[in-house]
Write a protein that holds these residues in place. Structure first.
Motif, PDB file in Angstrom:
ATOM      1  N   ASP A 191       8.183  49.431  53.397  1.00  0.00           N
ATOM      2  CA  ASP A 191       7.645  48.724  52.240  1.00  0.00           C
ATOM      3  C   ASP A 191       7.737  49.616  51.004  1.00  0.00           C
ATOM      4  O   ASP A 191       7.803  50.849  51.117  1.00  0.00           O
ATOM      5  CB  ASP A 191       6.180  48.349  52.496  1.00  0.00           C
ATOM      6  N   TYR A 207       6.184  50.643  47.099  1.00  0.00           N
ATOM      7  CA  TYR A 207       4.973  50.664  46.283  1.00  0.00           C
ATOM      8  C   TYR A 207       5.332  51.104  44.870  1.00  0.00           C
ATOM      9  O   TYR A 207       5.950  52.157  44.667  1.00  0.00           O
ATOM     10  CB  TYR A 207       3.944  51.625  46.863  1.00  0.00           C
ATOM     11  N   SER A 252       6.561  37.082  53.309  1.00  0.00           N
ATOM     12  CA  SER A 252       6.462  37.618  51.954  1.00  0.00           C
ATOM     13  C   SER A 252       6.578  36.444  50.988  1.00  0.00           C
ATOM     14  O   SER A 252       6.604  35.279  51.405  1.00  0.00           O
ATOM     15  CB  SER A 252       7.572  38.642  51.698  1.00  0.00           C
ATOM     16  N   LYS A 292       2.113  39.792  43.598  1.00  0.00           N
ATOM     17  CA  LYS A 292       1.041  39.347  44.483  1.00  0.00           C
ATOM     18  C   LYS A 292       1.218  39.890  45.897  1.00  0.00           C
ATOM     19  O   LYS A 292       0.346  39.691  46.756  1.00  0.00           O
ATOM     20  CB  LYS A 292       0.996  37.819  44.514  1.00  0.00           C
ATOM     21  N   GLU A 293       2.335  40.565  46.146  1.00  0.00           N
ATOM     22  CA  GLU A 293       2.588  41.112  47.476  1.00  0.00           C
ATOM     23  C   GLU A 293       1.603  42.247  47.767  1.00  0.00           C
ATOM     24  O   GLU A 293       1.246  43.022  46.881  1.00  0.00           O
ATOM     25  CB  GLU A 293       4.021  41.651  47.550  1.00  0.00           C
ATOM     26  N   PRO A 294       1.155  42.374  49.022  1.00  0.00           N
ATOM     27  CA  PRO A 294       0.252  43.480  49.373  1.00  0.00           C
ATOM     28  C   PRO A 294       0.973  44.820  49.321  1.00  0.00           C
ATOM     29  O   PRO A 294       2.172  44.906  49.608  1.00  0.00           O
ATOM     30  CB  PRO A 294      -0.181  43.138  50.802  1.00  0.00           C
ATOM     31  N   ASP A 295       0.260  45.872  48.949  1.00  0.00           N
ATOM     32  CA  ASP A 295       0.786  47.233  48.955  1.00  0.00           C
ATOM     33  C   ASP A 295       0.293  47.916  50.225  1.00  0.00           C
ATOM     34  O   ASP A 295      -0.817  48.475  50.273  1.00  0.00           O
ATOM     35  CB  ASP A 295       0.318  48.000  47.707  1.00  0.00           C
ATOM     36  N   TYR A 296       1.107  47.866  51.252  1.00  0.00           N
ATOM     37  CA  TYR A 296       0.685  48.368  52.556  1.00  0.00           C
ATOM     38  C   TYR A 296       0.462  49.881  52.550  1.00  0.00           C
ATOM     39  O   TYR A 296      -0.312  50.404  53.352  1.00  0.00           O
ATOM     40  CB  TYR A 296       1.721  47.991  53.618  1.00  0.00           C
ATOM     41  N   ASP A 303      -3.086  50.713  52.165  1.00  0.00           N
ATOM     42  CA  ASP A 303      -3.977  50.313  53.257  1.00  0.00           C
ATOM     43  C   ASP A 303      -3.991  51.424  54.305  1.00  0.00           C
ATOM     44  O   ASP A 303      -3.437  51.296  55.409  1.00  0.00           O
ATOM     45  CB  ASP A 303      -3.484  48.994  53.865  1.00  0.00           C
TER      46      ASP A 303
END
Length: 607
Positions: free
Chosen positions: A538, A540, A486, A547-551, A554
């Protein structure tokens, strides 16, 4: 007619100097309390047993519902306890034999409690809540002791005020059951303060030193600072009364008892670390003398007013009253020439000093954390009780010559009641607000215990929310917590070594783990590839700029198992972050709390 100090006044009597007044007050009080012919009856406005159940109820609610506010509690205390009782857990650099700045004695005490709790249920989170419940009981016992001594030594009304502040303050709601050395030191501070305060049957210097010593040795070394004014009172009293031999004996008694606990700690740590270490000294050395590239400041610094803002949030009006104690006592003595309690103004001031000293010293430190104030929470409550009692003593005057004496008693009662209820309501509102906003991490792991998901040795991965992990106690048998990359670039915990054959007892406590350092430098060896994650936890937050991905979004890779609401602090207004604002349509949009989600996800390719 004015007279100079040391000459006769208009009534033919010598005017005493301030020093003589202090000496006389301390000597008189010692004479009164030293050897009573029989134990005085309890003078508490509320029976001690009733007070204990009230404290226990408040603390038990905290044990059941309080979110974990500090990741240090999880990784430095819950995880080592899980390792001792369950054979695996996450290990921080502090427990590496290279650094040894955490003692295993504190862990062993809780591990024994947890092991006993496991006899009643095989679910690991039951052990977690059982330990919390025992902490709630221990804290309630200490609160009751100090409540009783305040009631009998100072004033029953002060005791009630103290208890009310302890029960309804958000700060105590979290500190009472936190598995942290600073909370343990808070317990011993209450016991030590009660010992120094209670002169019935003679001075209890030895017992007071022992309690503060236990808090400093087993808990947090810096908590020993709080003993200074209280021990100073006993030393001053002994020098005034000439009981030098007696005070030396009491000092030795307290020191020897404390050293016995230090010897036990050294023995326990030698067993686990396979070498002799004095952990309290290691803690002091690291925090004060380790240099600029090490030490607490590398983990973040805060401005000087951090604790003032924090204590206002956690104690609201009570903190303001606690800060007013010294001025009010001085003003009362100047105007009335006496204290409003059974104790004189000097002794009242002595017990007010430790909180001021603690707040001053820790406000000077660059690295600040909320838990550092825990040992002084009961002292804050006691100071606030002294201030409130002092103000009520004046406000309750029926002297018609004074303006306050002309106010109808019922109106006075109404005004006081409104102020007290306001402080209580603010405290309860913040407590409920914190519970409803941040409890999701204690909830989302529940589905993993369902046989549908508990297939054995699988990884539950943590990314940007690694610091919200509530401990391995929330994972079913066989599952392990792992970290993925992360934006955090500091040192993450590793794993306790699980070697068994040929390594003796608890090899993870003495085998040197790889990749540890005391400079918070990242070790990529602590990370796993996300492809090896059967599950992922995770958060949201809609509209987040991170900049962290929002799993969660997905959906091709991850399947949602459970999501719980989590407060989005970036979009929620200040008043709604610090207090509970109900989610009702009548609440204006500008004051509504905004929500994100804390989610447990399953990787579809591994389902």
């Amino acid at each position: 007619m004015a007279t100079t100090q040391g000459t006769d006044n208009a009534n033919g009597k010598a005017q005493a100097s301030p020093k003589q007044d202090v000496s006389k007050e301390l000597a008189n009080q010692k004479k009164v309390y030293k050897k009573p012919t029989q134990k005085p009856p309890s003078q508490s406005a509320i029976p001690s047993l009733v007070a204990f159940y009230a404290f226990l109820l408040a603390n038990s609610l905290a044990a059941a519902f309080a979110p974990i506010q500090d990741c240090d509690e999880v990784f430095n205390y819950w995880e080592p306890t899980h390792y001792l009782n369950r054979g695996f857990g996450l290990q921080t650099w502090e427990y590496s034999p290279e650094f040894t700045i955490r003692s295993w004695l504190y862990i062993v005490i809780h591990a024994i409690i947890g092991k006993f709790g496991s006899l009643f249920s095989s679910r690991t989170n039951f052990e977690f809540y059982f330990i919390r419940l025992v902490l709630a009981m221990a804290c309630a016992a200490c609160q009751t002791k100090l409540f009783s001594v305040i009631s009998t030594t100072f004033n029953p009304r002060m005791g009630v005020m103290f208890g009310m502040i302890m029960i309804f303050s958000p700060g105590m709601f979290h500190a009472s059951v936190a598995y942290l050395p600073s909370s343990f030191s808070m317990y011993t501070t209450m016991m030590g303060t009660a010992a120094f305060m209670d002169w019935r049957g003679g001075l209890k210097t030895g017992t007071g030193i022992m309690w503060f010593g236990i808090g400093a040795i087993v808990g947090w070394p810096f908590s020993g600072i709080l003993i200074a004014p209280l021990l100073g009172e006993d030393l001053a009293l002994s020098s005034i009364t000439g009981d030098v031999g007696e005070i030396i004996w009491r000092l030795l008694d307290g020191i020897v008892r404390s050293l016995l606990f230090l010897a036990l700690q050294v023995a326990i740590d030698a067993f686990f670390y396979h070498k002799v270490v004095v952990v309290p000294w290691n803690i002091v050395f690291y925090n004060l003398f380790s240099g600029s590239s090490r030490g607490p400041n590398i983990f973040g610094t805060e401005p000087w007013d951090f604790y003032i803002r924090n204590l206002l949030l956690n104690f609201n009006v009570w903190f303001v009253l606690a800060m007013m104690t010294a001025p009010l006592l001085g003003l009362q003595f100047l105007l009335q020439g006496r204290s409003g309690t059974r104790q004189g103004p000097v002794r009242s001031m002595i017990f007010a000093l430790p909180f001021y000293i603690w707040l001053f010293i820790f406000s000077l430190q660059a690295h600040k954390e909320e838990r550092f104030m825990f040992p002084a929470y009961p002292l804050l409550a006691m100071n606030a009780a002294i201030s409130l009692h002092t103000m009520l003593s004046y406000f309750g005057s029926a002297d018609p010559k004074k303006l306050v004496g002309k106010i109808p008693p019922k109106l006075k009662l109404c005004l006081v009641g409104i102020c007290v209820l306001f402080a209580i309501d603010i405290g309860v509102s913040r407590t409920v607000g914190v519970i409803t906003a941040y409890r999701a991490p204690l909830q989302v792991y529940a589905p993993l215990h369902d046989p549908i998901y508990a297939h054995g040795e699988e990884n539950v991965c943590l990314g940007k929310d690694w610091y919200r992990f509530p401990s391995s106690y929330f994972l079913p048998k066989g599952m392990r917590a792992k970290f993925i990359k992360s934006e955090f670039n500091g040192l993450l915990p590793g794993q306790f070594n699980e070697a068994k054959t040929g390594f003796g007892f608890f090899p993870g406590t003495w085998l040197i783990p790889p990749g540890m350092n005391d400079e918070n430098l990242e070790d990529l060896g602590k990370l796993v590839d996300i492809e090896h994650c059967a599950f992922l936890v995770d958060s949201y937050f809609p509209g987040s700029q991170t900049k962290e991905p929002d799993y969660l979004l997905d959906t091709g890779t991850w399947e949602e198992i459970l999501c719980s609401r989590f407060l989005d602090t970036s979009r929620t207004p200040f008043i709604s972050r610090v207090l509970w604002i109900p989610d009702l349509d009548i609440v204006p949009e500008v004051y509504r709390r905004k929500w994100g989600y804390h989610c447990l996800l399953q990787q579809k390719s591994m389902s």
